[in-house]
Design a protein around this motif. Structure first.
Motif, PDB file in Angstrom:
ATOM      1  N   ARG A  93       0.727  -1.117   0.125  1.00 37.21           N
ATOM      2  CA  ARG A  93       0.167  -0.080  -0.109  1.00 37.21           C
ATOM      3  C   ARG A  93       0.802   1.268  -0.130  1.00 37.21           C
ATOM      4  O   ARG A  93       0.568   2.364  -0.718  1.00 37.21           O
ATOM      5  CB  ARG A  93      -0.948  -0.005   1.115  1.00 37.21           C
ATOM      6  N   ASN A 115      -5.732   2.978  -3.919  1.00 35.83           N
ATOM      7  CA  ASN A 115      -6.233   1.629  -3.515  1.00 35.83           C
ATOM      8  C   ASN A 115      -7.802   1.453  -3.921  1.00 35.83           C
ATOM      9  O   ASN A 115      -8.456   2.594  -3.611  1.00 35.83           O
ATOM     10  CB  ASN A 115      -6.152   1.525  -2.070  1.00 35.83           C
ATOM     11  N   PHE A 133      -9.051  -2.478   4.317  1.00 33.85           N
ATOM     12  CA  PHE A 133      -7.937  -3.021   3.629  1.00 33.85           C
ATOM     13  C   PHE A 133      -7.536  -4.450   3.754  1.00 33.85           C
ATOM     14  O   PHE A 133      -7.703  -5.015   5.155  1.00 33.85           O
ATOM     15  CB  PHE A 133      -6.658  -2.213   4.049  1.00 33.85           C
ATOM     16  N   THR A 191      -3.824  -6.370  -2.931  1.00 38.88           N
ATOM     17  CA  THR A 191      -4.215  -5.029  -3.095  1.00 38.88           C
ATOM     18  C   THR A 191      -4.618  -4.675  -4.702  1.00 38.88           C
ATOM     19  O   THR A 191      -3.916  -4.943  -5.560  1.00 38.88           O
ATOM     20  CB  THR A 191      -2.915  -4.226  -2.780  1.00 38.88           C
TER      21      THR A 191
END
Length: 401
Positions: free
Chosen positions: A286, A296, A304, A309
């Motif tokens: 990230r 993102n 998250f 990701t």
């Protein structure tokens, strides 16, 4: 890869299937055996006990089914529910969508709670539905713990709190395909009735084993569930468990030995250390995405994911070209954007038996690809951000202290 040779090793950073450790491939490199001999039941008995540890349960009953996560879904549903039963299910991405499709095709009455892709499950709506359901028409709540299409992780503890607050008896069914052995998962503490995962994700095995774990409440529900099931029927397994032979039909001998080796690696590192490692790699990824000036797909930090990701690309770039270029030029495998986010995101998987330097190699490759497709990334920016974080947060390897 044998048919499309590239020098060196393929850098596999899709969110499953994942890299297989050499110890696991060696363990599976063996001949077939008679599964009715004393050896395989002895191996299976220990595996069933050890599998409970990755779900963090002492009361659950595990089933090692020769199938994929999709089969594990069907096993969870058909053994606990009857056609027409009302269930609440959350649509937040491609894999929750597919599970809902299966639920509907199995003739359940599915109450779909939909969120924008990139958001987590709307648990406020769940609380409202559960609170209003005084007659307990809702028989189950089904949720994907970690939606790999968008990199979103849902809060399972909150689901349990909602059910407990309203003293609602609905079963709690959880898809942990890309979370078990990677994210914090507490089957007993969170009152999960059926949890499931797949061998090809954080366990770092080949595809082909669906692992389902059922609570005593779920086993009790299976006694009255009227859904048709044959191959996935828990009762067939339980009968052979009592006999001490364990298998109602032929298992994959090689996968059983692979599972033994995979669990040994996880236990040697320590499950909590494995989970912490996934957290580090995710944070580093990230930070790299932020350094690249990209966003993102996951809209809030609380959602998250620490296993994947999903990165949003500018509108003038087709994210599919990033994935194609990475594979063709750098032998790097990234995840495509799926369905609603096709062409809009690419995905970096960081789960399974993977370490910090492997991740940094992936991030370096992504930077080159971004440059290749016309994005003005500063080469080294993401790698530097990730490296700075990892250099300060990576502990000594426990076995080498």
């Amino acid at each position: 890869m044998d048919y499309v040779y590239g020098p060196g090793r393929n850098h596999l950073f899709v969110p499953g299937p994942v890299n297989i450790p050499e110890q696991v491939t060696r363990a599976m490199n063996r001949n077939n055996e008679d599964y009715r001999s004393p050896a395989i039941p002895a191996l299976t008995k220990v595996l069933l006990e050890d599998v409970k540890k990755i779900f963090k349960t002492t009361s659950g009953t595990p089933f090692l089914i020769p199938t994929t996560g999709t089969g594990a879904w069907e096993s969870a549903l058909t053994n606990t529910l009857s056609p027409g039963d009302r269930i609440v299910s959350f649509l937040i991405g491609q894999f929750s969508l597919l599970w809902i499709d299966q639920q509907q095709r199995l003739n359940f009455n599915v109450d779909v709670v939909e969120s924008d892709w990139g958001q987590g499950a709307n648990l406020d709506i769940l609380a409202s539905k559960i609170g209003q359901d005084k007659s307990h028409t809702i028989k189950a709540v089904c949720i994907v713990h970690n939606e790999t299409a968008t990199g979103v992780t849902n809060n399972l503890a909150t689901v349990r709190k909602i059910l407990d607050h309203y003293q609602h008896p609905a079963l709690f069914l959880v898809d942990g395909v890309s979370s078990v052995c990677a994210l914090d998962f507490r089957m007993d503490e969170w009152g999960i009735d059926v949890a499931l995962t797949g061998s090809q994700k954080a366990l770092s095995l080949p595809t082909g084993m669906g692992i389902v774990c059922a609570s005593p409440k779920a086993l009790e529900a299976s006694k009255t569930a009227k859904s048709v099931r044959v191959f996935f029927d828990w009762n067939d397994y339980l009968k052979f468990y009592k006999l001490g032979t364990y298998w109602p039909y032929t298992p994959s001998i090689q996968l059983l030995y692979g599972l033994r080796a995979a669990l040994d690696l996880i236990f040697e590192e320590g499950l909590d250390n494995v989970i912490a490692r996934h957290g580090r790699l995710a944070k580093a990824t990230r930070l790299a995405v932020e350094a690249w000036g990209l966003k993102n797909c996951t809209q809030k930090e609380e959602w998250f994911s620490d296993t994947v990701t999903a990165v949003i690309v500018p509108s003038y770039i087709d994210s599919s070209e990033i994935v194609r270029r990475a594979w063709k030029q750098y032998n790097l495998s990234l995840g495509l954007g799926l369905n609603k986010v096709a062409g809009k995101v690419f995905r970096i998987g960081h789960l399974g038996n993977v370490n910090e330097l492997q991740l940094l190699g992936c991030l370096a490759g992504v930077e080159m690809v971004l440059k290749d497709v016309g994005y003005p990334v500063k080469l080294g920016s993401g790698v530097a951000a990730a490296s700075a974080y990892l250099q300060n947060s990576t502990p000594l390897i426990p076995s080498r202290i």
